[in-house]
Design an enzyme around this catalytic site. Structure first.
Site, PDB file in Angstrom:
ATOM      1  N   LYS A 112       0.829  -1.212   0.000  1.00 58.69           N
ATOM      2  CA  LYS A 112       0.000   0.000   0.000  1.00 58.69           C
ATOM      3  C   LYS A 112       0.862   1.261   0.000  1.00 58.69           C
ATOM      4  CE  LYS A 112      -3.127   3.038   0.522  1.00 58.69           C
ATOM      5  NZ  LYS A 112      -4.039   3.435  -0.537  1.00 58.69           N
ATOM      6  N   CYS A 169      -2.941  10.635   1.630  1.00 59.13           N
ATOM      7  CA  CYS A 169      -2.250   9.406   1.223  1.00 59.13           C
ATOM      8  C   CYS A 169      -0.908   9.707   0.556  1.00 59.13           C
ATOM      9  CB  CYS A 169      -3.127   8.609   0.269  1.00 59.13           C
ATOM     10  SG  CYS A 169      -4.566   7.912   1.062  1.00 59.13           S
TER      11      CYS A 169
HETATM   12  N1  LIG Z   1      -9.835   8.484   2.201  1.00 64.10           N
HETATM   13  C1  LIG Z   1      -9.236   7.743   1.299  1.00 64.10           C
HETATM   14  O1  LIG Z   1      -9.417   7.929   0.118  1.00 64.10           O
HETATM   15  C2  LIG Z   1      -8.285   6.640   1.709  1.00 64.10           C
HETATM   16  C3  LIG Z   1      -7.855   5.751   0.729  1.00 64.10           C
HETATM   17  C4  LIG Z   1      -7.030   4.717   1.112  1.00 64.10           C
HETATM   18  C5  LIG Z   1      -6.627   4.586   2.435  1.00 64.10           C
HETATM   19  N2  LIG Z   1      -7.040   5.488   3.369  1.00 64.10           N
HETATM   20  C6  LIG Z   1      -6.599   5.307   4.748  1.00 64.10           C
HETATM   21  O2  LIG Z   1      -7.716   4.910   5.540  1.00 64.10           O
HETATM   22  C7  LIG Z   1      -7.562   5.401   6.867  1.00 64.10           C
HETATM   23  C8  LIG Z   1      -8.788   6.205   7.255  1.00 64.10           C
HETATM   24  O3  LIG Z   1      -8.848   7.313   6.394  1.00 64.10           O
HETATM   25  P1  LIG Z   1     -10.180   8.171   6.198  1.00 64.10           P
HETATM   26  O4  LIG Z   1      -9.942   8.990   4.985  1.00 64.10           O
HETATM   27  O5  LIG Z   1     -11.380   7.308   6.275  1.00 64.10           O
HETATM   28  O6  LIG Z   1     -10.115   9.092   7.509  1.00 64.10           O
HETATM   29  P2  LIG Z   1     -11.269  10.081   8.048  1.00 64.10           P
HETATM   30  O7  LIG Z   1     -10.578  11.133   8.792  1.00 64.10           O
HETATM   31  O8  LIG Z   1     -12.213  10.425   6.944  1.00 64.10           O
HETATM   32  O9  LIG Z   1     -12.080   9.169   9.062  1.00 64.10           O
HETATM   33  C9  LIG Z   1     -11.545   8.692  10.233  1.00 64.10           C
HETATM   34  C10 LIG Z   1     -12.647   8.640  11.290  1.00 64.10           C
HETATM   35  O10 LIG Z   1     -12.091   7.999  12.440  1.00 64.10           O
HETATM   36  C11 LIG Z   1     -12.614   8.638  13.600  1.00 64.10           C
HETATM   37  N3  LIG Z   1     -11.701   8.289  14.688  1.00 64.10           N
HETATM   38  C12 LIG Z   1     -10.484   8.792  14.974  1.00 64.10           C
HETATM   39  N4  LIG Z   1      -9.939   8.151  16.015  1.00 64.10           N
HETATM   40  C13 LIG Z   1     -10.837   7.215  16.394  1.00 64.10           C
HETATM   41  C14 LIG Z   1     -10.830   6.233  17.414  1.00 64.10           C
HETATM   42  N5  LIG Z   1      -9.799   6.049  18.233  1.00 64.10           N
HETATM   43  N6  LIG Z   1     -11.931   5.445  17.543  1.00 64.10           N
HETATM   44  C15 LIG Z   1     -12.993   5.604  16.727  1.00 64.10           C
HETATM   45  N7  LIG Z   1     -13.042   6.521  15.732  1.00 64.10           N
HETATM   46  C16 LIG Z   1     -11.964   7.290  15.556  1.00 64.10           C
HETATM   47  C17 LIG Z   1     -12.683  10.090  13.220  1.00 64.10           C
HETATM   48  O11 LIG Z   1     -13.588  10.803  14.030  1.00 64.10           O
HETATM   49  C18 LIG Z   1     -13.126  10.011  11.744  1.00 64.10           C
HETATM   50  O12 LIG Z   1     -14.527  10.095  11.616  1.00 64.10           O
HETATM   51  C19 LIG Z   1      -6.268   6.224   6.881  1.00 64.10           C
HETATM   52  O13 LIG Z   1      -5.206   5.400   7.293  1.00 64.10           O
HETATM   53  C20 LIG Z   1      -6.091   6.568   5.410  1.00 64.10           C
HETATM   54  O14 LIG Z   1      -4.747   6.805   5.081  1.00 64.10           O
HETATM   55  C21 LIG Z   1      -7.882   6.511   3.035  1.00 64.10           C
END
Ligand SMILES: NC(=O)c1ccc[n+]([C@@H]2O[C@H](COP(=O)([O-])OP(=O)(O)OC[C@H]3O[C@@H](n4cnc5c(N)ncnc54)[C@H](O)[C@@H]3O)[C@@H](O)[C@H]2O)c1
Length: 426
Positions: free
Chosen positions: A202, A256
């Protein structure tokens, strides 16, 4: 089977909704009570095509419910943020807190899947030591896997179902158990490996993109010096069957591509020389754009500058790590500049957003920082009547150069025939 999805953001919410629509009882858990409230009302707090309908159906079916605390389940999917700190080091505290929160409710046979993009070694060296405190034997009583997410915002739902998936288990049984869950909704092929390999896959995918964007950004600067158009160079070079030069731009944003390469640099600083250099080339681009703006506005007193777009890419509302913020902050250091910001996709932003009329009236310089589709339809003939100075700096090759030039705009394209500027000296 009950699944607890921890973190209901861009990744966790679509994943929860798809699992719920495939018959699982999904207990979503998010630390934000606002997020919990919005989801339970059948809405989505993130802009993503088709997501609202999916959430609404999942909530109405009774299979999806959001909570402000973790709920005992059989499978736990962790999809919390993995940002970097100021010092470019990975912040794993979200993963640690998520793991600690579910620790008291773990039982024999449970499966924990880490979906968050993580530095290679995180599952083994960070997650396992926390989950070991459950006194369950890892790999025998408690199963752990890393299943990175590789969806493209704007196409998340399609890609969640159709993309090939990589599942890395802490042992083979863990990978197989995770595969069973994903097989219920993933139509693309699924490949099993170990957790650290899956983490590296990744992170390298995003690093590949970052390094190649850096190459395009260097080409843009060189083309400007040389008096040629880098976009034409890219178009023609990409006619070669094995060449795929990426697009240059005002910098790399998002949570990312601009973040994940640092995960490798942090751990292998002396080996990851090219990766480190690429990050620095891309991080320099907002400054480069600012110096273009500065150069072209040097004769105008107290100029009004309008930044078009503050998201990290086109047609989304996500502003995380977007280069516009660095451009704005840099410009704000000059108290002579009057900065206006316009973005039709964003409602809440760190700085004040303007409506269309206020953004352009008496403007001296339009800076296209994001190639939102709407911007292509801005009519230069109409704008020509309300701006004070007809200057547009396009960092994305988003506008129709001929149309804007025909309306007497001085159209400056990043990576095209620029005179030598001081900013090129790094
Ligand atoms: N958004 C994308 O396009 C994408 C693509 C691939 C990978 N990722 C990866 O996926 C992961 C999540 O990304 P995202 O974009 O969904 O993030 P985001 O910020 O949109 O969502 C994360 C959520 O987690 C919640 N949160 C934080 N700490 C928490 C905890 N301890 N317990 C419960 N909830 C908690 C936050 O309130 C938030 O709503 C990251 O590692 C990111 O790099 C994201």
């Amino acid at each position: 089977m009950k699944i607890c999805v921890i973190g209901l953001g861009y990744i966790g919410l679509p994943t929860s909704s798809i699992l719920a629509s495939n018959g699982y009882i999904v207990n979503g858990y998010d630390v934000s009570s606002k997020v919990v409230e919005v989801i339970n009302s059948g809405n989505s707090h993130v802009e993503e095509p088709g997501l609202r309908t999916l959430v609404q159906a999942a909530v109405n079916s009774g299979n999806l419910k959001a909570y402000a605390s973790p709920q005992e389940s059989d499978v736990y999917i962790i999809s919390v943020p993995t940002p970097i700190n100021e010092d470019k080091k990975a912040d794993l505290t979200y993963i640690e807190h998520a793991a600690q929160a579910i620790l008291p409710m773990l039982k024999k046979g449970d499966l924990i899947i880490l979906e968050s993009t993580s530095p290679p070694g995180t599952t083994r060296d960070t997650l396992v030591p926390i989950l070991e405190k459950s006194n369950l034997e890892i790999g025998k009583d408690l199963f752990i896997a890393h299943c990175p997410e590789r969806v493209l915002p704007g196409k998340i739902i399609y890609e969640l179902i159709n993309n090939p998936r990589i599942i890395g288990g802490i042992n083979e049984e863990s990978a197989k158990r995770a595969e069973k869950i994903y097989k219920t909704f993933v139509e693309g092929p699924i490949y099993l490996t170990d957790a650290t390999t899956a983490e590296m896959v990744k992170v390298m995918e995003n690093t590949y993109r970052d390094v190649n964007i850096a190459l395009a950004n260097e080409l843009a600067q060189i083309s400007g010096e040389l008096g040629i158009n880098c976009w034409e160079v890219i178009k023609l070079a990409n006619l070669h069957p094995r060449v795929n030069i990426h697009n240059p731009g005002p910098g790399v944003g998002g949570h990312c591509i601009s973040v994940d390469p640092w995960f490798i640099v942090e751990k292998f600083s002396s080996l990851a020389k090219l990766i480190n250099q690429a990050r620095q080339v891309n991080d320099y681009m907002p400054e480069y754009v600012c110096s273009l703006i500065q150069k072209h506005l040097s004769v105008i007193e107290k100029p009004k500058i309008t930044i078009l777009g503050v998201t990290y890419k086109a047609d989304v509302d996500d502003c995380r790590e977007a280069p516009s913020e660095r451009i704005i902050e840099n410009l704000k250091k000059n108290s002579d500049y009057n900065i206006f910001i316009y973005d039709p996709h964003v409602r809440n932003y760190k700085y004040e957003l303007s409506n269309f009329k206020d953004a352009f009236e008496n403007c001296d310089c339009i800076v296209v920082a994001v190639d939102h589709t709407e911007f292509k339809y801005i009519d230069p003939e109409q704008l020509a009547k309300i701006v004070r100075n007809k200057l547009v700096i396009d960092t994305r090759n988003a506008l129709d150069q001929v149309k804007w030039s025909n309306n007497d705009f001085n159209y400056i394209l990043l990576g095209e025939n620029l005179e030598k500027t001081e900013c090129l000296a790094r």
